[in-house]
Design an enzyme around this catalytic site. Structure first.
Site, PDB file in Angstrom:
ATOM      1  N   TYR A 273       2.979  -4.738  -7.422  1.00  0.00           N
ATOM      2  CA  TYR A 273       2.277  -3.847  -6.503  1.00  0.00           C
ATOM      3  C   TYR A 273       2.101  -2.447  -7.092  1.00  0.00           C
ATOM      4  O   TYR A 273       3.036  -1.859  -7.635  1.00  0.00           O
ATOM      5  CB  TYR A 273       3.005  -3.781  -5.161  1.00  0.00           C
ATOM      6  CG  TYR A 273       2.824  -5.019  -4.304  1.00  0.00           C
ATOM      7  CD1 TYR A 273       1.823  -5.950  -4.573  1.00  0.00           C
ATOM      8  CD2 TYR A 273       3.655  -5.270  -3.218  1.00  0.00           C
ATOM      9  CE1 TYR A 273       1.648  -7.087  -3.786  1.00  0.00           C
ATOM     10  CE2 TYR A 273       3.487  -6.400  -2.430  1.00  0.00           C
ATOM     11  CZ  TYR A 273       2.489  -7.296  -2.729  1.00  0.00           C
ATOM     12  OH  TYR A 273       2.326  -8.427  -1.949  1.00  0.00           O
TER      13      TYR A 273
ATOM     14  N   ASN B 240       0.726 -18.606  -1.662  1.00  0.00           N
ATOM     15  CA  ASN B 240      -0.604 -19.084  -2.063  1.00  0.00           C
ATOM     16  C   ASN B 240      -0.588 -20.475  -2.678  1.00  0.00           C
ATOM     17  O   ASN B 240      -1.518 -20.841  -3.411  1.00  0.00           O
ATOM     18  CB  ASN B 240      -1.257 -18.084  -3.032  1.00  0.00           C
ATOM     19  CG  ASN B 240      -1.363 -16.692  -2.442  1.00  0.00           C
ATOM     20  OD1 ASN B 240      -2.017 -16.495  -1.424  1.00  0.00           O
ATOM     21  ND2 ASN B 240      -0.694 -15.732  -3.069  1.00  0.00           N
TER      22      ASN B 240
ATOM     23  N   LYS C 135      -4.692 -10.801 -17.587  1.00  0.00           N
ATOM     24  CA  LYS C 135      -3.991 -11.288 -16.399  1.00  0.00           C
ATOM     25  C   LYS C 135      -3.729 -12.776 -16.537  1.00  0.00           C
ATOM     26  O   LYS C 135      -4.612 -13.549 -16.891  1.00  0.00           O
ATOM     27  CB  LYS C 135      -4.829 -11.024 -15.144  1.00  0.00           C
ATOM     28  CG  LYS C 135      -4.138 -11.447 -13.852  1.00  0.00           C
ATOM     29  CD  LYS C 135      -5.023 -11.164 -12.647  1.00  0.00           C
ATOM     30  CE  LYS C 135      -4.334 -11.608 -11.353  1.00  0.00           C
ATOM     31  NZ  LYS C 135      -5.198 -11.379 -10.168  1.00  0.00           N
TER      32      LYS C 135
ATOM     33  N   ARG D 169       0.810  -1.225   0.000  1.00  0.00           N
ATOM     34  CA  ARG D 169       0.000   0.000   0.000  1.00  0.00           C
ATOM     35  C   ARG D 169       0.846   1.278   0.000  1.00  0.00           C
ATOM     36  O   ARG D 169       0.330   2.368   0.263  1.00  0.00           O
ATOM     37  CB  ARG D 169      -0.924   0.008   1.219  1.00  0.00           C
ATOM     38  CG  ARG D 169      -1.983  -1.095   1.198  1.00  0.00           C
ATOM     39  CD  ARG D 169      -3.047  -0.821   2.251  1.00  0.00           C
ATOM     40  NE  ARG D 169      -4.120  -1.807   2.190  1.00  0.00           N
ATOM     41  CZ  ARG D 169      -4.232  -2.853   3.007  1.00  0.00           C
ATOM     42  NH1 ARG D 169      -3.318  -3.048   3.947  1.00  0.00           N
ATOM     43  NH2 ARG D 169      -5.245  -3.696   2.890  1.00  0.00           N
TER      44      ARG D 169
END
Length: 306
Positions: A59, A165, A103, A25
């Site tokens: 990011y 993940n 993507k 962020r």
């Protein structure tokens, strides 16, 4: 009982700070920080004991690493006093990557090597302490991917390799082709997302002896803003435990709940506010007893354990 300030992900592997600074962020606000502001944020994190910085090439539309690297160049500390982590293999459809029509994932040797070179340049360093494959790729050729990762490791450009993940079986497939142990699997877990307790992820980590990194450890903030029954129940349970332990910050209790697990979870904190980081670091001083831990689990799942 307090937790140590550092943790080895594997018995003989890379060492990280017990809580990790997540940089995702960094550029979220309308007023994006300049290099000097980023340097001050790095200093604040390090002063709190957060010496490990978690990145990914994608990011903020592929822009965070370069912004962080600009700040790192202004920071007065030494490179070998911090740990830089990055991830690759997600390919976003982006103006910054016009070749990506949609993507997808790419764990080919060519992409992994190119991504690492770009991350090194963006961060202004000649090595990553830890490289993670960001998502499982259904087209991953385990032999090709492992050879690329081993090559980066042997060159010194990457000091440790892990995944993010991955299911236990996906982890095992890649591990079976590597000449060294995978360092970690970075997975999602929080008081609001408890799947890892039952899907084998944490059992797998304990069996193989690696410490999982945890993304979104306070539920992306929904723990404090969500209006659904689950969020309200968990907030109330955490508030009760906070009162019992004399802690004022609910996020610190939520992180302490993760730290209580024997799999040695390593939460990645997502806030860019030094005052929030300071409050969350208090989690290292909190030791929940079993009944407090289970009270929070019961609130999350909406029922007592069987």
């Amino acid at each position: 009982m307090s937790h140590d300030g550092r943790i080895k992900l594997t018995k003989d592997g890379v060492s990280l700070s017990r809580l990790v600074f997540g940089a995702r962020r960094l550029l979220d606000s309308a007023a994006r920080p300049d290099a000097d502001q980023v340097a001050r944020l790095i200093s604040s994190a390090v002063e709190l004991g957060l010496t490990s910085f978690d990145h990914a090439d994608i990011y903020e539309n592929y822009e965070v690493e370069a912004a962080f690297g600009a700040g790192l160049s202004r920071w007065k500390g030494k490179r070998d006093s911090i740990e830089l982590i990055s991830k690759c293999d997600i390919m976003l459809a982006s103006g910054n990557r016009p070749q990506n029509r949609l993507k997808h994932y790419d764990t080919s040797a060519g992409h992994i090597a190119a991504s690492v070179e770009r991350s090194l340049a963006n961060l202004g360093t000649d090595y990553l302490d830890l490289l993670l494959l960001h998502r499982p790729d259904p087209l991953m050729d385990a032999d090709e991917t492992a050879a690329a990762l081993a090559g980066l490791f042997n060159s010194g450009k990457v000091r440790a390799v892990g995944v993010s993940n991955f299911t236990p079986s996906q982890f095992d497939l890649l591990a079976s082709r590597l000449p060294f142990a995978l360092a970690t699997n970075q997975i999602e877990m929080s008081v609001l997302k408890t799947n890892a307790l039952a899907d084998g992820s944490l059992d797998h980590a304990q069996r193989l002896g690696y410490a999982p990194m945890i993304w979104s450890p306070v539920g992306g903030g929904s723990l404090f803003t969500g209006k659904e029954g689950r969020e309200a129940r968990v907030r109330a349970a955490i508030a009760a435990v906070a009162a019992e332990t004399g802690v004022s910050d609910l996020a610190a209790v939520a992180i302490a709940w993760l730290l209580r697990h024997p799999a040695r979870l390593v939460p990645v904190l997502g806030t860019m506010k030094p005052e929030r980081l300071s409050a969350m670091v208090k989690a290292l001083e909190i030791n929940l007893d079993r009944q407090q831990w289970f009270a929070i689990l019961e609130a999350s799942e909406g029922r007592p354990v069987a």
